[in-house]
Each structure stands twice: as structure tokens, then as C-alpha cells.
Design a protein around this motif. Structure first.
Motif, short mmCIF file in Angstrom:
data_model
loop_
_atom_site.label_atom_id
_atom_site.label_comp_id
_atom_site.label_asym_id
_atom_site.label_seq_id
_atom_site.Cartn_x
_atom_site.Cartn_y
_atom_site.Cartn_z
N THR A 1 107.47 69.01 101.27
CA THR A 1 108.76 68.62 100.70
C THR A 1 109.44 69.81 100.04
OG1 THR A 1 107.89 66.40 100.29
CG2 THR A 1 109.88 67.03 99.10
N LEU A 2 108.68 70.64 99.35
CA LEU A 2 109.24 71.80 98.68
C LEU A 2 109.86 72.78 99.67
CD1 LEU A 2 109.50 73.51 96.02
CD2 LEU A 2 107.35 74.59 96.69
N ILE A 3 109.15 73.02 100.78
CA ILE A 3 109.61 74.01 101.76
C ILE A 3 110.65 73.42 102.71
CG2 ILE A 3 108.84 75.47 103.68
CD1 ILE A 3 106.23 75.87 102.26
N GLY A 4 110.53 72.12 102.98
CA GLY A 4 111.46 71.51 103.92
C GLY A 4 110.99 71.58 105.35
N ARG A 5 109.68 71.48 105.54
CA ARG A 5 109.08 71.49 106.87
C ARG A 5 108.10 70.33 106.99
NH1 ARG A 5 110.68 75.80 110.64
NH2 ARG A 5 111.48 77.50 109.34
N PRO A 6 107.86 69.83 108.21
CA PRO A 6 106.84 68.79 108.37
C PRO A 6 105.44 69.35 108.14
CG PRO A 6 107.64 69.50 110.51
CD PRO A 6 108.52 70.16 109.48
N ILE A 7 104.50 68.46 107.85
CA ILE A 7 103.13 68.90 107.58
C ILE A 7 102.54 69.63 108.78
CG2 ILE A 7 100.79 68.07 107.15
CD1 ILE A 7 101.91 65.99 105.32
N GLY A 8 102.86 69.12 109.98
CA GLY A 8 102.37 69.80 111.17
C GLY A 8 102.90 71.22 111.28
N GLY A 9 104.14 71.42 110.86
CA GLY A 9 104.71 72.76 110.87
C GLY A 9 104.02 73.68 109.88
N LEU A 10 103.64 73.13 108.72
CA LEU A 10 102.90 73.93 107.73
C LEU A 10 101.57 74.39 108.29
CD1 LEU A 10 105.06 72.89 105.73
CD2 LEU A 10 103.21 72.45 104.11
N SER A 11 100.84 73.47 108.92
CA SER A 11 99.53 73.80 109.45
C SER A 11 99.63 74.85 110.55
CB SER A 11 98.85 72.54 109.99
OG SER A 11 98.68 71.58 108.97
N ALA A 12 100.64 74.69 111.42
CA ALA A 12 100.81 75.65 112.50
C ALA A 12 101.14 77.04 111.95
CB ALA A 12 101.90 75.18 113.46
N ARG A 13 102.01 77.09 110.95
CA ARG A 13 102.39 78.38 110.38
C ARG A 13 101.21 79.02 109.64
NH1 ARG A 13 105.76 82.42 111.60
NH2 ARG A 13 106.33 83.65 109.75
N ALA A 14 100.44 78.19 108.95
CA ALA A 14 99.27 78.71 108.24
C ALA A 14 98.28 79.32 109.23
CB ALA A 14 98.60 77.60 107.44
N GLY A 15 98.10 78.67 110.38
CA GLY A 15 97.23 79.23 111.40
C GLY A 15 97.76 80.56 111.92
N HIS A 16 99.08 80.64 112.07
CA HIS A 16 99.69 81.89 112.54
C HIS A 16 99.50 83.01 111.53
CE1 HIS A 16 102.59 84.56 114.48
NE2 HIS A 16 103.18 84.72 113.30
N LEU A 17 99.57 82.66 110.23
CA LEU A 17 99.42 83.66 109.18
C LEU A 17 97.95 83.94 108.86
CD1 LEU A 17 102.21 82.49 106.70
CD2 LEU A 17 102.34 84.35 108.35
N GLY A 18 97.06 83.11 109.40
CA GLY A 18 95.63 83.32 109.16
C GLY A 18 95.19 82.96 107.75
N ILE A 19 95.81 81.93 107.15
CA ILE A 19 95.44 81.52 105.80
C ILE A 19 94.85 80.12 105.84
CG2 ILE A 19 97.16 82.96 104.68
CD1 ILE A 19 98.96 80.54 104.41
N LEU A 20 93.96 79.83 104.89
CA LEU A 20 93.33 78.52 104.78
C LEU A 20 93.67 77.90 103.43
CD1 LEU A 20 89.73 79.07 106.23
CD2 LEU A 20 91.65 77.90 107.33
N HIS A 21 93.83 76.60 103.42
CA HIS A 21 94.11 75.88 102.18
C HIS A 21 92.90 75.97 101.26
CE1 HIS A 21 95.19 72.46 99.56
NE2 HIS A 21 96.42 72.67 99.96
N ALA A 22 93.17 76.01 99.94
CA ALA A 22 92.08 76.12 98.97
C ALA A 22 91.10 74.96 99.09
CB ALA A 22 92.65 76.19 97.55
N ASN A 23 91.58 73.81 99.56
CA ASN A 23 90.71 72.64 99.72
C ASN A 23 90.35 72.41 101.19
OD1 ASN A 23 90.58 71.89 96.98
ND2 ASN A 23 92.60 70.94 97.10
N HIS A 24 90.41 73.47 101.98
CA HIS A 24 90.03 73.33 103.39
C HIS A 24 88.57 72.91 103.49
CE1 HIS A 24 90.51 74.17 107.71
NE2 HIS A 24 89.23 74.52 107.66
N PRO A 25 88.28 71.85 104.25
CA PRO A 25 86.90 71.35 104.30
C PRO A 25 85.97 72.33 105.01
CG PRO A 25 88.27 70.24 105.93
CD PRO A 25 89.19 71.08 105.09
#
Length: 403
Positions: A156-180
Motif C-alpha cells: 500500500t505504501l509503495i503502490g504496487r501489488p504484493i506479487g510485484g513486490l515479490s518479483a522486484r525483491a527477487g530481481h534485487l536479490g533481497i529477502l524479507h526479514a521474516n522470510h521462512p
């Protein structure tokens, strides 16, 4: 890591990174009569932060509207304006929506991303292919992933769908702090994409297995996706744009599912807001957004007669509905299943009398209009062991009279 919940009025986690420029030797700069002075910059920050409309800021500073918008972008100013949209705002949104990042449009218009989404839907604007990510969006994504911000809030803050966030994070090579642990980034991205599309957890697990990912338990999958922050609300105050969009959905009888995803709201949030605005009961469809057919009076009469007496699965099959539809409608009608209906004082007394007078569980169940299994379980929990007994017809009134 404990999720880092954002404040409701937060507009950015970190400022956009400043691009590094190669320093050239100092030289004399040509004079520009239209150059912004420090006093003007401070005045712009003050007016912009006070939620003054862009047009009024332009008049106060003595510059054109385009110059104000450009300077706001250069200074990296952001706000969540609650002012009414003007014709110029709508024209700007119509021209740029779907072609540029929502965050960039929101910044220039001095609005939140959710307000831009809502206004775009009110204007019946559609998105084309996702625009390129901006440096500001990447900065928020990196910081949000580092702090463990729930994905629903970050989207909501960025203005992108959750799927878009995940795809971009994969492109940037970053993992969420709570990544299982033990989950690949591709697996979480696909899981979130399916969840956002509205698939049930059982279906998502099956689809992931078909794609070659490991088999997950439903409980483990649910815990994992919730830990990432999927589905968590934000507690933001409702904006006028969102209220108008909600009213439009009720007027036109359209689904709220797209709004729930794009505005980062839960179904409960939409329901309570509709109640607050006095919209409940005004939807064009009698049963709101439920997909199934309307219940007829005859069907409701049959449900009242058979619910709790005929197995729910068999009742659903005979009525051409799902078990969830049967139980939901029964709950709306205030019906109570025989397995869970509380025992009354008279029924408890009848149980004691039946035990002492040699009445069987099966006959007692008929007298109480309950399932024999339900009566047997209740009797056992209260210390009565009936065992095998001869059958004979009894009634509740007859048992109570025999006391």
C-alpha cells in the motif's frame, strides 16, 4: 522477527537515494532569473506540509503549477492530502496513470498511493503493463524488507501489488526479514501471487507442488504466509477518495475484491466502513457480492426443517449447494445444529431419569430430538454409562413426569 507495523500516516520509510554525480571543477554558473531561492524552498515545504492545494501554493509563491510540481519532486516531498480533487488533478492522473509508477504520480499530486488508486477507479482508468520501478520505490522496498514490514502495508505504501513486490525483491536479490527458512524466494513469490488472486490455501499448496515446489502442510503454509504479513491491515484512516469509491461500488453493485487488494483493506474494514457510511442494505444485489444463487423461501423452509437432522453434506448435495453455503445460511437464520445445541435443564433431568429407569440412548435421543452420538457423548461426560438396553418408545414429557 516481529513484524514492524507502520504508522497510519507514514508516507515513506526512507528518502529516495541521491544519485552520485561526478564532481567537475568549479566554474562560474550563469545567472537564472527563475532559480529557486532558499526562502522559496522553505515556503514550499511549509505550504506543502500544511496540505495547501498545489494551485494555491503556486499563487502564494508566484510560480506556475508545473513549476511547483517539479520542485516538489526535486525536493522529494510527500504527503497524504485530504483536499478535493480538481479538474487539473484528474487530467494529470488520466494522462499518466498506467504509464508511470503510482508512487511517482502520488508524489507529484501530493496524495497517497491508495488515494491515487481509488481516484483512478472512480475515473474508470485502467492499468497497462506495470511501469518501471523508481529509485524511491526500490529504497522503500529494501528498507521495508530489512525491517520486516508486513507485505500488505508495504504494498500500500509503495503502490504496487504484493506479487510485484515479490518479483522486484527477487530481481534485487533481497529477502524479507521474516522470510521462512527452507523456502526459496521463487516459492514465496508464487505463493503470495496465488493468495492475492484469491485462491484457497489448499489449492495454493497443490498448485505449488505441481510447479515442482516441496509439499507443505496447510497449517505450516498458513503460518508462513501470515508471518510475512499477507492479509494484515494497516489501521489507516479512510480518505474521501476511498469513501467515494466504496459508495460507487454499492451504487453499481460491483465486487469489492479488487478494492480490498489495491487499497490494502480487509473485508472487515470495508464492511465496517459501509456500515458507518450508511450503505449497508443499499447494494444493488440482494446478497451483496455472494456468487451463489439467492435463497428462496422454500429453500429456507427446508433448511429450517432438515438442518441438524440430515447430515450437512447430504443436505448440501440434495439442495445443490456447498456445505459452507448451508452452514452460513443456517447461521444467518439463527439455526443451531443438533450436535452443538446446548442441553436444557429439562433435557439434563431427562437424561438422569432415563439412566435410572432403563431407557436406552437411542430412545432417549429420539425423545430429545438429537443425534444418538451427541446424547451418548453428553451422558459419558456427565458420568452416565448406559450400556446395551432394550428399546422402548418414550417422550420427553413422559420422562419428566416419571420423576
Amino acid at each position: 522477527m516481529k513484524p514492524f507495523d507502520l504508522d497510519a500516516d507514514l508516507v515513506e520509510l526512507v528518502p529516495a537515494p541521491v544519485s552520485e554525480q561526478i564532481l567537475a571543477p568549479l566554474r562560474e554558473m550563469p545567472f537564472r532569473a527563475d532559480a529557486w531561492t532558499p526562502v522559496e524552498n522553505d515556503r514550499l515545504r511549509q505550504l506543502f506540509g500544511s496540505d495547501i492545494p498545489i494551485a494555491d501554493i503556486a499563487l502564494a509563491i508566484g510560480r506556475g503549477r508545473a513549476a511547483i510540481v517539479e520542485r516538489v519532486s526535486v525536493l522529494g516531498l510527500r504527503r497524504n492530502s485530504v483536499k478535493s480533487w480538481t479538474e487539473l488533478d484528474d487530467a494529470e492522473l488520466t494522462r499518466r496513470y498506467g504509464e508511470e509508477a503510482t508512487a511517482a504520480i502520488a508524489s507529484d499530486l501530493g496524495r497517497s498511493c491508495s488515494a491515487v488508486y481509488a481516484r483512478a477507479r472512480l475515473l474508470d482508468l485502467s492499468e497497462s503493463n506495470p511501469p518501471e520501478w523508481t529509485a524511491w520505490e526500490d529504497a522503500q522496498l529494501r528498507e521495508g524488507y530489512r525491517r520486516g514490514v508486513p507485505l500488505k502495508q508495504l504494498a500500500t505504501l509503495i503502490g504496487r501489488p504484493i506479487g510485484g513486490l515479490s518479483a522486484r525483491a527477487g530481481h534485487l536479490g533481497i529477502l524479507h526479514a521474516n522470510h521462512p527458512p527452507g523456502w526459496a524466494a521463487e516459492e514465496t513469490a508464487r505463493a503470495l501471487e496465488y493468495a492475492e488472486a484469491g485462491h484457497r490455501y489448499t489449492a495454493i499448496v497443490a498448485m505449488l507442488v505441481e510447479e515442482g515446489f516441496p509439499q507443505r502442510t496447510i497449517r505450516g503454509f498458513g503460518l508462513t504466509i501470515r508471518k510475512l504479513g499477507y492479509g494484515r491491515g494497516w489501521g489507516r484512516a479512510w480518505t474521501p477518495e476511498e469513501d467515494a469509491l466504496l459508495g460507487k461500488a454499492y451504487t453499481e453493485g460491483t465486487s469489492l475484491t479488487p478494492l480490498r487488494r489495491q487499497l490494502g483493506r480487509t473485508s472487515g474494514s470495508l464492511r465496517h466502513r459501509a456500515e458507518y457510511l450508511g450503505l449497508r442494505g443499499l447494494h444493488a444485489n440482494r446478497n451483496g457480492w455472494r456468487i451463489g444463487p439467492d435463497w428462496t423461501d422454500a429453500e429456507e423452509a427446508r433448511l429450517r426443517a432438515d438442518y441438524g437432522r440430515v447430515p450437512t453434506k447430504a443436505l448440501a448435495a440434495s439442495m445443490g449447494r456447498t456445505k459452507a453455503s448451508i452452514t452460513t445460511r443456517a447461521n444467518v437464520l439463527g439455526l443451531v445444529h443438533g450436535y452443538i445445541r446446548p442441553f436444557s435443564d429439562d433435557e439434563t433431568r431427562a437424561l438422569d431419569i432415563a439412566f435410572r429407569t432403563g431407557v436406552s440412548i437411542a430412545d432417549l435421543a429420539v425423545a430429545l430430538d438429537r443425534k444418538a452420538m451427541s446424547v451418548s457423548k453428553y451422558a459419558t461426560n456427565h458420568g452416565y454409562q448406559f450400556g446395551r438396553r432394550p428399546r422402548r418408545a418414550v417422550t420427553l414429557e413422559g420422562l419428566l413426569a416419571a420423576a
